[in-house]
Motif scaffolding. Structure first.
Motif, PDB file in Angstrom:
ATOM      1  N   ALA A  56     -11.836  -5.500  16.877  1.00 52.27           N
ATOM      2  CA  ALA A  56     -11.541  -5.927  15.501  1.00 52.27           C
ATOM      3  C   ALA A  56     -12.074  -4.910  14.488  1.00 52.27           C
ATOM      4  CB  ALA A  56     -12.152  -7.300  15.243  1.00 52.27           C
ATOM      5  N   ALA A  57     -13.287  -4.417  14.737  1.00 56.24           N
ATOM      6  CA  ALA A  57     -13.895  -3.459  13.804  1.00 56.24           C
ATOM      7  C   ALA A  57     -13.106  -2.151  13.774  1.00 56.24           C
ATOM      8  CB  ALA A  57     -15.346  -3.195  14.216  1.00 56.24           C
ATOM      9  N   CYS A  58     -12.731  -1.664  14.950  1.00 57.96           N
ATOM     10  CA  CYS A  58     -11.958  -0.411  15.012  1.00 57.96           C
ATOM     11  C   CYS A  58     -10.633  -0.578  14.278  1.00 57.96           C
ATOM     12  CB  CYS A  58     -11.689  -0.021  16.463  1.00 57.96           C
ATOM     13  SG  CYS A  58     -13.154   0.556  17.301  1.00 57.96           S
ATOM     14  N   THR A  59      -9.950  -1.700  14.528  1.00 58.10           N
ATOM     15  CA  THR A  59      -8.646  -1.921  13.893  1.00 58.10           C
ATOM     16  C   THR A  59      -8.795  -1.998  12.383  1.00 58.10           C
ATOM     17  OG1 THR A  59      -8.102  -3.240  15.824  1.00 58.10           O
ATOM     18  CG2 THR A  59      -6.573  -3.350  13.990  1.00 58.10           C
ATOM     19  N   ALA A  60      -9.787  -2.749  11.907  1.00 60.16           N
ATOM     20  CA  ALA A  60      -9.988  -2.887  10.450  1.00 60.16           C
ATOM     21  C   ALA A  60     -10.270  -1.527   9.825  1.00 60.16           C
ATOM     22  CB  ALA A  60     -11.134  -3.848  10.183  1.00 60.16           C
ATOM     23  N   LEU A  61     -11.057  -0.723  10.525  1.00 55.39           N
ATOM     24  CA  LEU A  61     -11.392   0.607  10.004  1.00 55.39           C
ATOM     25  C   LEU A  61     -10.147   1.491   9.901  1.00 55.39           C
ATOM     26  CD1 LEU A  61     -14.021   2.059   9.155  1.00 55.39           C
ATOM     27  CD2 LEU A  61     -14.023   3.109  11.417  1.00 55.39           C
ATOM     28  N   MET A  62      -9.328   1.460  10.951  1.00 53.52           N
ATOM     29  CA  MET A  62      -8.111   2.284  10.955  1.00 53.52           C
ATOM     30  C   MET A  62      -7.134   1.819   9.891  1.00 53.52           C
ATOM     31  SD  MET A  62      -7.385   3.189  14.925  1.00 53.52           S
ATOM     32  CE  MET A  62      -7.570   1.567  15.573  1.00 53.52           C
ATOM     33  N   VAL A  63      -6.997   0.497   9.765  1.00 56.66           N
ATOM     34  CA  VAL A  63      -6.093  -0.051   8.751  1.00 56.66           C
ATOM     35  C   VAL A  63      -6.601   0.307   7.360  1.00 56.66           C
ATOM     36  CG1 VAL A  63      -5.274  -2.214   7.712  1.00 56.66           C
ATOM     37  CG2 VAL A  63      -5.242  -1.942  10.186  1.00 56.66           C
ATOM     38  N   SER A  64      -7.904   0.262   7.194  1.00 55.46           N
ATOM     39  CA  SER A  64      -8.491   0.598   5.895  1.00 55.46           C
ATOM     40  C   SER A  64      -8.182   2.044   5.508  1.00 55.46           C
ATOM     41  CB  SER A  64      -9.996   0.339   5.966  1.00 55.46           C
ATOM     42  OG  SER A  64     -10.732   1.414   5.536  1.00 55.46           O
ATOM     43  N   VAL A  65      -8.322   2.956   6.473  1.00 55.40           N
ATOM     44  CA  VAL A  65      -8.018   4.373   6.205  1.00 55.40           C
ATOM     45  C   VAL A  65      -6.550   4.523   5.825  1.00 55.40           C
ATOM     46  CG1 VAL A  65      -7.859   6.658   7.277  1.00 55.40           C
ATOM     47  CG2 VAL A  65      -9.866   5.224   7.693  1.00 55.40           C
ATOM     48  N   GLY A  66      -5.676   3.850   6.604  1.00 57.53           N
ATOM     49  CA  GLY A  66      -4.228   3.957   6.373  1.00 57.53           C
ATOM     50  C   GLY A  66      -3.818   3.393   5.020  1.00 57.53           C
ATOM     51  N   THR A  67      -4.297   2.221   4.685  1.00 58.43           N
ATOM     52  CA  THR A  67      -3.871   1.588   3.425  1.00 58.43           C
ATOM     53  C   THR A  67      -4.441   2.322   2.211  1.00 58.43           C
ATOM     54  OG1 THR A  67      -5.672   0.013   3.705  1.00 58.43           O
ATOM     55  CG2 THR A  67      -3.487  -0.751   4.309  1.00 58.43           C
ATOM     56  N   THR A  68      -5.647   2.882   2.356  1.00 57.20           N
ATOM     57  CA  THR A  68      -6.229   3.669   1.261  1.00 57.20           C
ATOM     58  C   THR A  68      -5.382   4.918   1.016  1.00 57.20           C
ATOM     59  OG1 THR A  68      -8.398   2.916   1.964  1.00 57.20           O
ATOM     60  CG2 THR A  68      -8.363   4.764   0.446  1.00 57.20           C
ATOM     61  N   PHE A  69      -4.947   5.511   2.120  1.00 57.28           N
ATOM     62  CA  PHE A  69      -4.139   6.722   2.032  1.00 57.28           C
ATOM     63  C   PHE A  69      -2.798   6.445   1.353  1.00 57.28           C
ATOM     64  CE2 PHE A  69      -1.160   9.808   3.942  1.00 57.28           C
ATOM     65  CZ  PHE A  69      -1.764  10.980   3.524  1.00 57.28           C
ATOM     66  N   ILE A  70      -2.191   5.292   1.716  1.00 61.07           N
ATOM     67  CA  ILE A  70      -0.903   4.910   1.123  1.00 61.07           C
ATOM     68  C   ILE A  70      -1.092   4.501  -0.338  1.00 61.07           C
ATOM     69  CG2 ILE A  70       1.012   3.235   1.236  1.00 61.07           C
ATOM     70  CD1 ILE A  70       0.452   3.012   4.238  1.00 61.07           C
ATOM     71  N   GLY A  71      -2.230   3.901  -0.636  1.00 59.48           N
ATOM     72  CA  GLY A  71      -2.474   3.369  -1.974  1.00 59.48           C
ATOM     73  C   GLY A  71      -1.696   2.088  -2.200  1.00 59.48           C
ATOM     74  N   LEU A  72      -1.879   1.150  -1.281  1.00 61.44           N
ATOM     75  CA  LEU A  72      -1.114  -0.101  -1.295  1.00 61.44           C
ATOM     76  C   LEU A  72      -1.425  -0.911  -2.559  1.00 61.44           C
ATOM     77  CD1 LEU A  72       0.803  -1.141   0.941  1.00 61.44           C
ATOM     78  CD2 LEU A  72      -1.075  -2.563   1.772  1.00 61.44           C
ATOM     79  N   ARG A  73      -0.388  -1.282  -3.280  1.00 57.20           N
ATOM     80  CA  ARG A  73      -0.592  -2.105  -4.475  1.00 57.20           C
ATOM     81  C   ARG A  73      -0.413  -3.579  -4.134  1.00 57.20           C
ATOM     82  NH1 ARG A  73       2.910   1.440  -8.772  1.00 57.20           N
ATOM     83  NH2 ARG A  73       1.590   3.281  -8.708  1.00 57.20           N
ATOM     84  N   ARG A  74      -0.877  -4.446  -5.042  1.00 54.84           N
ATOM     85  CA  ARG A  74      -0.855  -5.884  -4.767  1.00 54.84           C
ATOM     86  C   ARG A  74       0.511  -6.466  -5.125  1.00 54.84           C
ATOM     87  NH1 ARG A  74      -4.351 -10.091  -3.696  1.00 54.84           N
ATOM     88  NH2 ARG A  74      -3.829 -12.054  -4.729  1.00 54.84           N
ATOM     89  N   THR A  75       1.487  -6.197  -4.280  1.00 52.20           N
ATOM     90  CA  THR A  75       2.814  -6.798  -4.449  1.00 52.20           C
ATOM     91  C   THR A  75       3.007  -7.857  -3.365  1.00 52.20           C
ATOM     92  OG1 THR A  75       3.798  -5.189  -2.953  1.00 52.20           O
ATOM     93  CG2 THR A  75       3.761  -4.615  -5.298  1.00 52.20           C
ATOM     94  N   GLU A  76       4.110  -8.595  -3.449  1.00 49.17           N
ATOM     95  CA  GLU A  76       4.386  -9.637  -2.442  1.00 49.17           C
ATOM     96  C   GLU A  76       4.513  -9.009  -1.044  1.00 49.17           C
ATOM     97  OE1 GLU A  76       7.773 -13.015  -1.763  1.00 49.17           O
ATOM     98  OE2 GLU A  76       7.388 -12.382  -3.819  1.00 49.17           O
ATOM     99  N   GLU A  77       5.187  -7.845  -0.990  1.00 50.18           N
ATOM    100  CA  GLU A  77       5.376  -7.164   0.294  1.00 50.18           C
ATOM    101  C   GLU A  77       4.033  -6.669   0.833  1.00 50.18           C
ATOM    102  OE1 GLU A  77       7.210  -6.478  -2.413  1.00 50.18           O
ATOM    103  OE2 GLU A  77       9.042  -7.482  -1.757  1.00 50.18           O
ATOM    104  N   ALA A  78       3.206  -6.155  -0.092  1.00 49.43           N
ATOM    105  CA  ALA A  78       1.907  -5.620   0.329  1.00 49.43           C
ATOM    106  C   ALA A  78       1.028  -6.730   0.911  1.00 49.43           C
ATOM    107  CB  ALA A  78       1.192  -4.973  -0.853  1.00 49.43           C
TER     108      ALA A  78
END
Lengths: 251, 245
Positions: A56-78
């Motif tokens: 769980a920790a590894c996945t959260a860390l990887m997802v965090s890196v990915g979403t920060t890189f994308i710059g995910l905004r708070r939309t319905e899709e996001a």
């Protein structure tokens, strides 16, 4: 030899056996004993918990890196993407540990001792409780990691927690019986995943949609339908598993 | 000669049987001894039983009857199916043919429904290595619905020669100590049927003496079935079943 010493004072004896399938309290006491035994072994060895939390920790860390890189905004899709990623991390982490209960009994060859002593329903209930406890810990850790690392903002904490709880109930009900089925098979992990996914996909889709709603909206209302579905699915799976378990256990 | 099937109606283990299993009062003293409140009227009937592993027929058409107070010794070369036969009697495996019935006051049942009647000791019986001996016994007592205090468990451990080692994890036990704990596990609920597979394997001389005592006590209280390769253990037998020719 001293006769008095030979016969000795009678020590407190084991009391009369109570047939555990005869009374519900006895069955629940046996189930609780199975749960406590498994929890004690898990806390001493941490086979399942370590693997699940690490995943769980590894996945959260990887997802965090990915979403920060994308710059995910708070939309319905996001929000739907965040919810999907949360459940994906939760599911895969859970899959790594939930089969341990029965697989460990088989690998340690303690299954026969348990089969001779415990009523099947008590074994199922005890293992179910352990899986539920592991999922509760995993759900709390995964959610916290996502809130901190992925910056998930929860609109309705009550609905969010209820959905994680109901989803955990679904996972525990379905995976406990599957773990019993695959315990004696070869390629246990692969078989567990193959059997688990068809059972888990319907509630997961609903859990993802419900969680996205709980991230977006305040209040329990919008997520209530998803919650009802998850609870109903859990109850149906749990009852069916309890009825079928004896045949799996004695096969 | 073909015997007729047992004329009994099969059902769940009768309540009377659980009642008959009035547990012993453990007594102190040396040598350790086991005492039972009364002899259980019991009959084991095996009728036309066969077992196979895959395509290989291990044994077939085994028929016998054992009554309370008797000891059956199952002998035969390696691979003849002695352990398998005991697993069938314990309900851990289903026979490929035939029927096994335990009859006790109040009714009759198959091995699968006779769990309160059976105690099983075998080299492949494993208990929980990450728990202590006392935790193991406490757990098995709880799932059997027995209420045991630590004093009773300690006494049982003492009787099987593990006094003072109750708080040690099984992972630290020698094979002989593990075998002694298997006896404690099997005797915990005072079963009237004791199934012993290689009863003295890994035991030292004192352990073998303990097994002698247990078997003698068990014959007074119920029945005992022993699977062995050791010709010296034929001395326990009232009946001998020779498998594998």
């Amino acid at each position: 030899m001293d006769r008095a010493k030979d016969t000795g004072p009678e020590a407190p004896a084991v009391e009369r056996p109570v047939r555990t399938d005869a009374a519900m309290p006895a069955l629940l006491a046996a189930a609780w004993a199975v749960f406590v035994k498994d929890l004690r072994i898990e806390l001493r060895t941490r086979y399942a918990l370590n693997a699940m939390v690490l995943f769980a920790a590894c996945t959260a860390l990887m997802v965090s890196v990915g979403t920060t890189f994308i710059g995910l905004r708070r939309t319905e899709e996001a929000l739907l993407i965040q919810s999907s990623l949360l459940w994906a991390a939760f599911l895969f982490a859970a899959i790594t540990g939930l089969s341990r209960g029965f697989v460990q009994e088989e690998e340690a060859r303690t299954m026969a001792a348990l089969r001779l002593a415990a009523p099947p329903a008590a074994v199922y209930l005890g293992k179910f409780l352990l899986n539920l406890a592991l999922l509760a810990v995993l759900g709390a850790i995964t959610s916290l990691l996502f809130i901190v690392l992925v910056r998930v903002q929860v609109g309705s904490p009550l609905a969010f927690v209820a959905l994680i709880g109901a989803g955990s109930l679904c996972l525990a009900a379905a995976t406990t019986i599957l773990a019993a089925i695959i315990a004696r098979a070869s390629f246990k992990s692969a078989l567990f995943a193959v059997l688990a996914f068809p059972l888990l996909v319907p509630p997961l889709i609903i859990a993802i949609q419900g969680t996205a709603l709980s991230l977006e909206n305040a209040g329990l209302g919008p997520a209530l339908g998803a919650l009802q579905f998850l609870v109903a699915y859990s109850v149906a799976t749990f009852v069916a598993s309890l009825m079928l378990f004896r045949f799996v256990w004695e096969a | 000669m073909q015997r007729p099937p047992p004329a009994v109606e099969l059902g769940a283990c009768p309540t009377d049987v659980a009642t008959v299993l009035a547990p012993s009062r453990f007594r102190t003293g040396s040598p350790p001894r086991l005492c039972y409140n009364r002899v259980v009227k019991l009959r084991l009937t095996v009728e036309g039983v066969a077992a196979r592993y895959g395509a290989r027929l291990v044994f077939h058409d085994v028929s016998l009857e054992v009554r309370g107070g008797e000891a059956l010794v199952v002998s035969g070369p390696n691979g003849s199916g002695k352990s398998t036969f005991l697993r069938l009697l314990a309900g851990l495996q289903r026979p490929d043919a035939g029927v096994i019935v335990y009859e006790a006051p109040g009714g009759a049942c198959t091995p699968r429904d006779a769990l309160p009647l059976i105690g099983w000791v075998a080299p492949d019986l494993m208990l929980y290595r990450d728990l202590t001996a006392r935790e193991n016994l406490r757990f098995f007592a709880a799932v059997r619905g027995l209420r045991c205090d630590d004093q009773a468990l300690d006494l049982l451990l003492e009787q099987v020669g593990l006094g003072g080692r109750g708080n040690d994890r099984l992972a630290t036990y020698s094979s002989g100590m593990a075998q002694r704990l298997r006896y404690a596990y099997a005797l915990l609920h005072r079963p009237p049927v004791l199934l012993l597979d290689e009863p003295t394997v890994t035991l030292d001389e004192r352990g073998a003496g303990l097994v002698d005592t247990l078997i003698a006590a068990q014959r007074r209280a119920g029945m005992v079935v022993i699977a062995t390769n050791d010709p010296r253990e034929l001395r326990y037998a009232d009946l001998v079943l020779r498998l594998g020719g």
